[in-house]
Write an enzyme that holds these catalytic residues in place. Structure first.
Site, mmCIF file in Angstrom:
data_model
loop_
_atom_site.group_PDB
_atom_site.id
_atom_site.type_symbol
_atom_site.label_atom_id
_atom_site.label_comp_id
_atom_site.label_asym_id
_atom_site.label_seq_id
_atom_site.Cartn_x
_atom_site.Cartn_y
_atom_site.Cartn_z
ATOM 1 N N ASP A 1 -94.291 -3.836 -14.139
ATOM 2 C CA ASP A 1 -92.970 -4.119 -14.274
ATOM 3 C C ASP A 1 -92.907 -5.585 -15.248
ATOM 4 O O ASP A 1 -93.266 -6.809 -14.420
ATOM 5 C CB ASP A 1 -92.089 -4.256 -13.215
ATOM 6 C CG ASP A 1 -90.496 -4.471 -13.754
ATOM 7 O OD1 ASP A 1 -90.287 -4.955 -14.991
ATOM 8 O OD2 ASP A 1 -89.714 -4.043 -12.915
ATOM 9 N N ALA B 1 -90.424 -2.618 -23.541
ATOM 10 C CA ALA B 1 -88.994 -3.171 -23.988
ATOM 11 C C ALA B 1 -87.988 -2.447 -23.752
ATOM 12 O O ALA B 1 -88.099 -1.285 -23.357
ATOM 13 C CB ALA B 1 -89.100 -3.485 -25.630
ATOM 14 N N THR C 1 -89.443 -6.814 -33.787
ATOM 15 C CA THR C 1 -88.762 -6.214 -34.362
ATOM 16 C C THR C 1 -87.924 -6.543 -35.654
ATOM 17 O O THR C 1 -87.590 -7.890 -35.695
ATOM 18 C CB THR C 1 -87.564 -5.349 -33.431
ATOM 19 O OG1 THR C 1 -86.529 -4.680 -34.435
ATOM 20 C CG2 THR C 1 -86.826 -6.485 -32.834
ATOM 21 N N ASP C 2 -87.724 -5.851 -36.588
ATOM 22 C CA ASP C 2 -87.022 -6.256 -37.792
ATOM 23 C C ASP C 2 -85.256 -6.709 -37.241
ATOM 24 O O ASP C 2 -84.817 -7.332 -38.182
ATOM 25 C CB ASP C 2 -86.762 -5.232 -38.813
ATOM 26 C CG ASP C 2 -86.170 -3.877 -38.469
ATOM 27 O OD1 ASP C 2 -86.771 -3.381 -37.275
ATOM 28 O OD2 ASP C 2 -85.104 -3.562 -38.835
ATOM 29 N N TYR D 1 -79.744 -6.195 -29.058
ATOM 30 C CA TYR D 1 -80.974 -5.838 -28.786
ATOM 31 C C TYR D 1 -81.587 -7.000 -29.826
ATOM 32 O O TYR D 1 -82.752 -7.364 -29.325
ATOM 33 C CB TYR D 1 -81.009 -4.431 -29.418
ATOM 34 C CG TYR D 1 -82.787 -3.986 -29.739
ATOM 35 C CD1 TYR D 1 -83.500 -3.783 -28.767
ATOM 36 C CD2 TYR D 1 -83.034 -3.991 -31.077
ATOM 37 C CE1 TYR D 1 -84.692 -3.489 -28.800
ATOM 38 C CE2 TYR D 1 -84.457 -3.678 -31.452
ATOM 39 C CZ TYR D 1 -85.178 -3.676 -30.250
ATOM 40 O OH TYR D 1 -86.666 -3.052 -30.687
ATOM 41 N N LYS E 1 -84.404 -9.587 -28.381
ATOM 42 C CA LYS E 1 -85.765 -9.604 -28.915
ATOM 43 C C LYS E 1 -86.273 -11.040 -29.524
ATOM 44 O O LYS E 1 -87.378 -11.546 -29.378
ATOM 45 C CB LYS E 1 -86.021 -8.445 -29.739
ATOM 46 C CG LYS E 1 -86.051 -7.005 -29.612
ATOM 47 C CD LYS E 1 -87.240 -6.817 -28.371
ATOM 48 C CE LYS E 1 -88.403 -6.500 -29.073
ATOM 49 N NZ LYS E 1 -89.420 -6.030 -28.334
ATOM 50 N N TRP F 1 -88.486 0.784 -37.483
ATOM 51 C CA TRP F 1 -88.240 2.224 -37.785
ATOM 52 C C TRP F 1 -89.376 3.007 -37.393
ATOM 53 O O TRP F 1 -90.114 3.895 -38.118
ATOM 54 C CB TRP F 1 -87.872 2.602 -39.200
ATOM 55 C CG TRP F 1 -86.578 1.924 -39.610
ATOM 56 C CD1 TRP F 1 -85.568 0.988 -38.909
ATOM 57 C CD2 TRP F 1 -85.884 2.439 -40.762
ATOM 58 N NE1 TRP F 1 -84.417 0.986 -39.563
ATOM 59 C CE2 TRP F 1 -84.508 1.733 -40.503
ATOM 60 C CE3 TRP F 1 -86.029 3.448 -41.669
ATOM 61 C CZ2 TRP F 1 -83.461 1.950 -41.833
ATOM 62 C CZ3 TRP F 1 -85.027 3.476 -42.897
ATOM 63 C CH2 TRP F 1 -83.837 2.789 -42.775
HETATM 64 N N1 LIG Z 1 -88.627 2.282 -31.810
HETATM 65 C C1 LIG Z 1 -88.501 1.422 -32.898
HETATM 66 O O1 LIG Z 1 -87.924 2.037 -33.914
HETATM 67 C C2 LIG Z 1 -88.877 -0.038 -33.054
HETATM 68 C C3 LIG Z 1 -88.622 -0.804 -34.226
HETATM 69 C C4 LIG Z 1 -89.129 -2.051 -34.103
HETATM 70 C C5 LIG Z 1 -89.548 -2.642 -33.060
HETATM 71 N N2 LIG Z 1 -89.853 -1.614 -32.121
HETATM 72 C C6 LIG Z 1 -90.607 -2.387 -30.984
HETATM 73 O O2 LIG Z 1 -91.745 -1.747 -30.556
HETATM 74 C C7 LIG Z 1 -92.107 -1.780 -29.339
HETATM 75 C C8 LIG Z 1 -92.488 -0.447 -28.720
HETATM 76 O O3 LIG Z 1 -91.331 0.321 -28.706
HETATM 77 P P1 LIG Z 1 -91.041 1.986 -28.713
HETATM 78 O O4 LIG Z 1 -90.531 2.334 -29.726
HETATM 79 O O5 LIG Z 1 -92.451 2.456 -28.190
HETATM 80 O O6 LIG Z 1 -89.910 2.366 -27.462
HETATM 81 P P2 LIG Z 1 -90.145 3.023 -26.076
HETATM 82 O O7 LIG Z 1 -90.793 4.339 -26.366
HETATM 83 O O8 LIG Z 1 -88.786 3.009 -25.499
HETATM 84 O O9 LIG Z 1 -91.016 2.132 -25.319
HETATM 85 C C9 LIG Z 1 -90.914 1.085 -24.327
HETATM 86 C C10 LIG Z 1 -91.574 1.207 -23.161
HETATM 87 O O10 LIG Z 1 -91.382 0.037 -22.540
HETATM 88 C C11 LIG Z 1 -91.251 0.426 -21.329
HETATM 89 N N3 LIG Z 1 -90.455 -0.687 -20.376
HETATM 90 C C12 LIG Z 1 -89.196 -0.866 -20.325
HETATM 91 N N4 LIG Z 1 -88.879 -1.437 -19.291
HETATM 92 C C13 LIG Z 1 -89.854 -2.322 -18.941
HETATM 93 C C14 LIG Z 1 -90.258 -3.083 -17.961
HETATM 94 N N5 LIG Z 1 -89.349 -3.802 -17.299
HETATM 95 N N6 LIG Z 1 -91.694 -3.066 -17.646
HETATM 96 C C15 LIG Z 1 -92.611 -2.522 -18.287
HETATM 97 N N7 LIG Z 1 -92.387 -1.568 -19.064
HETATM 98 C C16 LIG Z 1 -91.174 -1.277 -19.623
HETATM 99 C C17 LIG Z 1 -90.305 1.632 -21.129
HETATM 100 O O11 LIG Z 1 -90.544 2.499 -20.133
HETATM 101 P P3 LIG Z 1 -89.497 3.870 -19.486
HETATM 102 O O12 LIG Z 1 -89.458 4.395 -20.584
HETATM 103 O O13 LIG Z 1 -89.974 4.084 -18.198
HETATM 104 O O14 LIG Z 1 -88.296 2.878 -19.268
HETATM 105 C C18 LIG Z 1 -91.063 2.354 -22.420
HETATM 106 O O15 LIG Z 1 -92.134 3.267 -21.882
HETATM 107 C C19 LIG Z 1 -90.994 -2.378 -28.540
HETATM 108 O O16 LIG Z 1 -91.251 -3.931 -28.392
HETATM 109 C C20 LIG Z 1 -89.719 -2.471 -29.617
HETATM 110 O O17 LIG Z 1 -88.891 -3.654 -29.419
HETATM 111 C C21 LIG Z 1 -89.459 -0.667 -31.950
#
Ligand SMILES: NC(=O)c1ccc[n+]([C@@H]2O[C@H](COP(=O)([O-])OP(=O)(O)OC[C@H]3O[C@@H](n4cnc5c(N)ncnc54)[C@H](OP(=O)(O)O)[C@@H]3O)[C@@H](O)[C@H]2O)c1
Length: 289
Positions: free
Chosen positions: A35, A59, A100-101, A124, A128, A149
């Site tokens: 965590d 995240a 993130t953007d 959000y 970030k 995205w």
């Molecule tokens: N998705 C997008 O469109 C997007 C766009 C720009 C940037 N990002 C960034 O890209 C990164 C990866 O995001 P993603 O798209 O892969 O999202 P995701 O699928 O939601 O993955 C985020 C992971 O973080 C885990 N998490 C949440 N709280 C946590 C904690 N306290 N300790 C450890 N892990 C924790 C979640 O676990 P649980 O599912 O078990 O809660 C999930 O496995 C993030 O930094 C996000 O901000 C994403």
């Protein structure tokens, strides 16, 4: 290199662990295993591993839940980012942190480069941004990678929602917002650039996305075309016709200026990303061939 990926159960984390496994000794840790909001726990786990690089993909990514539950957003995205960075510093490791953007307001008339002024329009994005600042303060060898995205085979994403809706309602068609513009980014392509960054000596702030930009509506049209469902109609709508708790930036396209300067801006187009994603789903038997 010995690499630990935090948030390894997520959409990006899973593809990143796969991508790095060929080249490095990688340990992916999911939220239940590590965590990021628990610094003591992180140190107990990571210190004995003699890790050289920590990549934080963990995240709070549910943008609307962040708006409703800001304490959760800041606990994970700001405090958690700080703890991951503090753990890296304490262990003598580099940290690569994903952002993130949404740190930008989205009202500029050109893509944002790394040194543009930030101005998040929702909780959000603000949480970030707080995480980015904390990372650079807590760890001397830190890089922040802003991306946009995201979508990939694992987990929830806009393309998954479109494919599910198209399968459920082929006759009625879909409605998709046409006034939000960005660069859809395939997690496999982002993972490959993160792998490059692990070998690159200069820490700092990087924008990484697939090349080009489009509206969400154009993205959905391209996806259904690639998936062999071009006949399903997609009506363009305005964001105001699809109200959500959190405001979204209108156009937060990222210019990959730091990669340009490093001679490493070779990201494929967003259309190539969509085609590769569809090919991956077909290979996995999740879409008809
Ligand atoms: N998705 C997008 O469109 C997007 C766009 C720009 C940037 N990002 C960034 O890209 C990164 C990866 O995001 P993603 O798209 O892969 O999202 P995701 O699928 O939601 O993955 C985020 C992971 O973080 C885990 N998490 C949440 N709280 C946590 C904690 N306290 N300790 C450890 N892990 C924790 C979640 O676990 P649980 O599912 O078990 O809660 C999930 O496995 C993030 O930094 C996000 O901000 C994403």
């Amino acid at each position: 290199m010995r690499v630990v990926v935090l948030g390894a159960g997520g959409m990006l984390g899973r593809d990143l662990v796969t991508c790095l496994a060929d080249r490095h000794e990688v340990l992916g840790l999911t939220r239940s295993e590590a965590d990021i909001t628990d610094l003591g726990g992180l140190l107990r786990l990571i210190e004995p591993l003699r890790t050289e690089v920590i990549v934080n993909c963990g995240a709070a990514t549910d943008v609307d839940r962040c708006e409703r539950e800001p304490d959760w957003a800041y606990r994970v995205n700001a405090w958690g980012a700080w703890a991951a960075a503090a753990a890296a510093e304490q262990c003598g490791a580099r940290l690569v942190h994903v952002s993130t953007d949404f740190v930008f307001s989205g009202d500029a008339d050109r893509p944002y480069h790394e040194w543009d002024t930030t101005g998040p329009v929702n909780v959000y994005g603000a949480s970030k941004l707080a995480g980015e600042l904390a990372v650079f303060r807590a760890c001397r060898r830190a890089s922040v990678v802003r991306t946009q995205w995201l979508y990939g085979r694992h987990g929830r994403s806009f393309p998954r929602a479109i494919l599910n809706a198209a399968a459920k309602r082929p006759e009625t068609g879909l409605k998709v917002v046409a006034d939000q513009v960005g660069s859809p980014t395939y997690t496999v392509h982002l993972a490959e650039k993160l792998a490059w960054l692990l070998e690159w000596p200069a820490d700092g702030l990087y924008h990484v996305s697939n090349a080009g930009e489009c509206s969400r509506h154009a993205w959905a049209c391209r996806l259904l075309q690639a998936a062999g469902m071009p006949e399903i109609s997609i009506a363009p709508i305005a964001s105001s016709d699809w109200p959500l708790p959190a405001r979204r930036p209108a156009r937060s396209t990222l210019r990959r200026y730091a990669l340009e300067l490093a001679g490493a801006d070779d990201l494929l187009s967003w259309e190539a990303g969509v085609d590769a994603f569809v090919a991956e789903l077909r290979a996995a038997g999740e879409l008809p061939g």
